[in-house]
Write a protein that holds these residues in place. Structure first.
Motif, mmCIF file in Angstrom:
data_model
loop_
_atom_site.group_PDB
_atom_site.id
_atom_site.type_symbol
_atom_site.label_atom_id
_atom_site.label_comp_id
_atom_site.label_asym_id
_atom_site.label_seq_id
_atom_site.Cartn_x
_atom_site.Cartn_y
_atom_site.Cartn_z
ATOM 1 N N MET A 1 0.854 -1.191 0.000
ATOM 2 C CA MET A 1 0.000 0.000 0.000
ATOM 3 C C MET A 1 0.888 1.240 0.000
ATOM 4 S SD MET A 1 -3.016 1.067 2.683
ATOM 5 C CE MET A 1 -1.980 0.808 4.110
ATOM 6 N N ASN A 2 0.739 2.100 -1.018
ATOM 7 C CA ASN A 2 1.536 3.313 -1.141
ATOM 8 C C ASN A 2 0.610 4.525 -1.134
ATOM 9 O OD1 ASN A 2 3.350 5.302 -1.671
ATOM 10 N ND2 ASN A 2 3.917 4.583 -3.717
ATOM 11 N N LEU A 3 0.669 5.319 -0.033
ATOM 12 C CA LEU A 3 -0.221 6.469 0.094
ATOM 13 C C LEU A 3 0.458 7.767 -0.325
ATOM 14 C CD1 LEU A 3 -1.889 5.725 3.554
ATOM 15 C CD2 LEU A 3 -2.707 5.137 1.278
ATOM 16 N N ASN A 4 1.721 7.699 -0.748
ATOM 17 C CA ASN A 4 2.461 8.917 -1.034
ATOM 18 C C ASN A 4 1.871 9.714 -2.186
ATOM 19 O OD1 ASN A 4 4.284 8.373 1.001
ATOM 20 N ND2 ASN A 4 5.703 7.278 -0.340
ATOM 21 N N LYS A 5 1.250 9.012 -3.152
ATOM 22 C CA LYS A 5 0.753 9.705 -4.343
ATOM 23 C C LYS A 5 -0.766 9.599 -4.469
ATOM 24 C CE LYS A 5 5.061 9.039 -6.927
ATOM 25 N NZ LYS A 5 5.675 8.520 -8.175
ATOM 26 N N VAL A 6 -1.458 9.382 -3.361
ATOM 27 C CA VAL A 6 -2.911 9.265 -3.414
ATOM 28 C C VAL A 6 -3.531 10.649 -3.576
ATOM 29 C CG1 VAL A 6 -4.968 8.532 -2.172
ATOM 30 C CG2 VAL A 6 -2.885 7.198 -1.998
ATOM 31 N N ARG A 43 -9.866 2.928 -7.682
ATOM 32 C CA ARG A 43 -8.500 3.369 -7.381
ATOM 33 C C ARG A 43 -8.182 3.213 -5.898
ATOM 34 N NH1 ARG A 43 -8.220 9.246 -9.802
ATOM 35 N NH2 ARG A 43 -6.086 9.153 -8.919
ATOM 36 N N LEU A 44 -9.147 3.487 -5.042
ATOM 37 C CA LEU A 44 -8.945 3.317 -3.605
ATOM 38 C C LEU A 44 -8.740 1.841 -3.259
ATOM 39 C CD1 LEU A 44 -11.590 5.849 -2.233
ATOM 40 C CD2 LEU A 44 -9.132 5.896 -1.725
ATOM 41 N N ARG A 45 -9.532 0.977 -3.897
ATOM 42 C CA ARG A 45 -9.396 -0.462 -3.647
ATOM 43 C C ARG A 45 -8.006 -0.947 -4.054
ATOM 44 N NH1 ARG A 45 -15.446 -2.098 -5.923
ATOM 45 N NH2 ARG A 45 -16.490 -2.116 -3.854
ATOM 46 N N GLU A 46 -7.515 -0.430 -5.160
ATOM 47 C CA GLU A 46 -6.174 -0.815 -5.605
ATOM 48 C C GLU A 46 -5.110 -0.309 -4.631
ATOM 49 O OE1 GLU A 46 -3.223 -0.160 -9.478
ATOM 50 O OE2 GLU A 46 -5.305 0.516 -9.536
ATOM 51 N N THR A 47 -5.293 0.903 -4.149
ATOM 52 C CA THR A 47 -4.315 1.497 -3.223
ATOM 53 C C THR A 47 -4.249 0.721 -1.916
ATOM 54 O OG1 THR A 47 -4.619 3.716 -4.162
ATOM 55 C CG2 THR A 47 -3.725 3.579 -1.915
ATOM 56 N N GLN A 51 -11.441 -4.389 -0.585
ATOM 57 C CA GLN A 51 -12.695 -3.997 -1.233
ATOM 58 C C GLN A 51 -13.238 -2.688 -0.683
ATOM 59 O OE1 GLN A 51 -12.801 -5.741 -4.116
ATOM 60 N NE2 GLN A 51 -15.016 -5.969 -3.794
ATOM 61 N N LEU A 52 -12.990 -2.414 0.589
ATOM 62 C CA LEU A 52 -13.425 -1.203 1.296
ATOM 63 C C LEU A 52 -14.940 -1.145 1.496
ATOM 64 C CD1 LEU A 52 -11.041 1.520 -0.208
ATOM 65 C CD2 LEU A 52 -10.797 0.270 1.927
ATOM 66 N N PHE A 53 -15.707 -1.368 0.413
ATOM 67 C CA PHE A 53 -17.167 -1.387 0.519
ATOM 68 C C PHE A 53 -17.703 -2.588 -0.251
ATOM 69 C CE2 PHE A 53 -15.887 3.050 0.899
ATOM 70 C CZ PHE A 53 -16.531 3.424 2.067
ATOM 71 N N VAL A 54 -18.676 -3.262 0.367
ATOM 72 C CA VAL A 54 -19.309 -4.420 -0.259
ATOM 73 C C VAL A 54 -20.763 -4.081 -0.535
ATOM 74 C CG1 VAL A 54 -19.915 -6.855 0.017
ATOM 75 C CG2 VAL A 54 -17.745 -5.984 0.971
ATOM 76 N N ARG A 55 -21.205 -4.360 -1.788
ATOM 77 C CA ARG A 55 -22.578 -4.049 -2.169
ATOM 78 C C ARG A 55 -23.532 -5.078 -1.560
ATOM 79 N NH1 ARG A 55 -24.109 -0.790 -6.247
ATOM 80 N NH2 ARG A 55 -22.031 -0.960 -7.197
ATOM 81 N N THR A 56 -24.542 -4.586 -0.842
ATOM 82 C CA THR A 56 -25.566 -5.455 -0.243
ATOM 83 C C THR A 56 -26.923 -4.820 -0.481
ATOM 84 O OG1 THR A 56 -25.650 -4.351 1.917
ATOM 85 C CG2 THR A 56 -23.932 -6.017 1.612
ATOM 86 N N ALA A 57 -27.967 -5.522 -0.038
ATOM 87 C CA ALA A 57 -29.320 -4.984 -0.180
ATOM 88 C C ALA A 57 -29.491 -3.706 0.639
ATOM 89 C CB ALA A 57 -30.339 -6.031 0.275
#
Length: 315
Positions: A1-6, A43-47, A51-57
């Protein structure tokens, strides 16, 4: 995880998704389309490699990773918003800024006491760092932000350095009260017979009075060269030495002072310098206004004082 260029905008989108649990509504809050939100999330998921957020009902549910970072993200965004807001406005009473100002000990003695009286009333948490920058480095120090201001004689500065005259003061010859030559007028021969103190921050070089004397083919005897007005004033008070100084310095030391018997000695001007990049900065502008107003008050007060300390004592 590289946050330097986010991209910081990604965290704004992240916060909106976390709050709304819906990509479309998150886009409406941020002001971008739903596809743009999806792209930011990818892009956030790649960084973060999560998944960060999962789609649900029930909508977009944050993962444990998202739950762990939402606090720091929101705190960082809050600090950023505060910084942006403070860059547009300046609340002197709540400010904690430290101003770095290059000035001589003479300017310190004249400006700092009344300045701190004013700061105590208007900006109690503001602080001052007074230092003396080399004149040849003033422009680069201001440009780099290592100095907020410089107060000095007229300088050959870069066009990007702004300035305004704060004070102007005539030079006088100062001696102790009771000195054998303490009188109303001083002849050139009497002036040249004195042992002089020269005050200069430079290691060598002539002062204004030396240049004027040189035009007459004359030279004074400098017995002591010093950087500091305070020390020089103490020496003059306790000896028969003299010093050629701005009138306000002689007055503040309680010395007898006389007009110079030499023409063409220009008055000492003190200018306030700042870099044009800070010209519209509210914090810089506020302090400029304080310094300029304070100098005007000092100039006005000292114009009403007697021209001679000895005369004042007899009044």
């Amino acid at each position: 995880m590289n946050l330097n260029k986010v991209d910081l905008n990604l965290f704004i989108v992240f916060d909106a998704i976390y709050s709304e649990a819906n990509l479309t509504r998150a886009g409406q809050i941020v002001g971008i389309t739903q596809p743009a939100v999806s792209n930011a999330l990818a892009r956030l998921r790649e960084t973060f490699n999560d998944q960060l957020f999962v789609r649900t009902a029930q909508g977009m549910v944050p993962t444990p990773m998202a739950q762990n970072i939402i606090g720091p993200v929101r705190n960082a965004l809050r600090l950023l918003r505060i910084s942006v807001q403070e860059s547009r406005t300046f609340n002197a009473r709540e400010a904690t800024k430290a101003y770095r100002i290059s000035m001589t000990d003479m300017i310190e003695s004249v400006l700092l006491p009344p300045l701190f009286q004013r700061l105590r009333r208007l900006a109690p948490s503001v602080s001052i760092e007074s230092l003396l920058s080399k004149r040849r480095e003033t422009t680069s120090e201001l440009a780099a932000g290592r100095l907020d201001f410089a107060i000095d004689v007229p300088l050959n500065t870069d066009p990007q350095v702004r300035h305004v005259k704060l004070m102007e003061e005539r030079y006088v010859c100062a001696v102790r009260v009771g000195h054998p030559l303490a009188k109303e007028r001083l002849s050139l021969d009497e002036y040249l017979s004195l042992a002089h103190i020269q005050i200069s921050s430079r290691r060598n070089g002539l002062g204004y009075v030396d240049l004027a004397l040189g035009k007459l083919g004359q030279q004074r005897r400098v017995a002591l060269r010093s950087q500091h007005y305070l020390m020089a004033g103490s020496v003059v008070q306790s000896t028969d030495m003299s010093m050629t100084v701005p009138e306000r310095i002689a007055r503040r030391h309680g010395l007898h002072y006389m007009a110079l018997p030499v023409n063409d000695v220009p008055a000492l001007e003190s200018h306030l310098y700042w870099h044009e990049s800070t010209d519209q900065d509210p914090a810089n502008r506020w302090m400029r206004e304080q310094l300029i107003e304070l100098a005007e008050q000092i100039n006005s007060q000292e114009k009403r004082l007697p021209r001679s300390v000895e005369h004042a004592a007899l009044a």
